[in-house]
Design an enzyme around this catalytic site. Sequence first.
Site, PDB file in Angstrom:
ATOM      1  N   CYS A  75      44.258  41.358  42.842  1.00 18.82           N
ATOM      2  CA  CYS A  75      42.746  40.817  42.605  1.00 18.82           C
ATOM      3  C   CYS A  75      42.618  39.080  43.066  1.00 18.82           C
ATOM      4  O   CYS A  75      41.365  38.864  43.102  1.00 18.82           O
ATOM      5  CB  CYS A  75      42.395  40.653  41.188  1.00 18.82           C
ATOM      6  N   CYS A 145      44.611  40.374  33.437  1.00 18.40           N
ATOM      7  CA  CYS A 145      44.418  39.086  33.167  1.00 18.40           C
ATOM      8  C   CYS A 145      45.115  38.785  32.080  1.00 18.40           C
ATOM      9  O   CYS A 145      45.684  37.691  32.005  1.00 18.40           O
ATOM     10  CB  CYS A 145      42.829  38.792  32.775  1.00 18.40           C
TER      11      CYS A 145
END
Length: 185
Positions: A75, A145
Amino acid sequence: MFSRSVRAVSGRVLANAVRPTVMPAARQIAPAVAVVAKRSYHEKVLDHYSRPRNVGTLDKKDQSVGEGLVGAPACGDVMRLHIKVDPETGVISDVKFKTFGCGSAIASSSYVTELVRGMTLEQASKVKNTEIAKELCLPPVKLHCSMLAEDAIKAAIKDYRTKNPHAMPTNLAGTGAKFETAQAA
């Protein structure tokens, strides 16, 4: 002649612009049915994203500072975390971060700085991404994340340990249990 034709043309344009156009029912196109799928971040993520805590850097040349730099190629999120450790107590006294990434990555970084401040290195090394994800209510697609935040704190602790080999090592992998050996009688 030219001015009369311009007036005539402009008069027709104005007349067409003012007059509403009605299409026959057979030619009308039904409006597309839009399914509104509301995807928004949880308020905790929005809070840490809009008002991130502990943004910045510490002097990485300082012996009491450990730096963790991690990234997710999938990402493009990159996280840098600095911890300042009190050498006397082994407690994290200051934490700073800089993150390039989505709102969940920034929020995870911000939250982990608040979480580990005041912890010992041993306690901070046990922070898991599931704890971060649960606190921030991250959806499954954003779990990477929280994994970055966990990796960043572990990398910072490892860097601190490299600079300070005299400090007590931490079992970062969770496999440091010692087995009893059989004594020969």
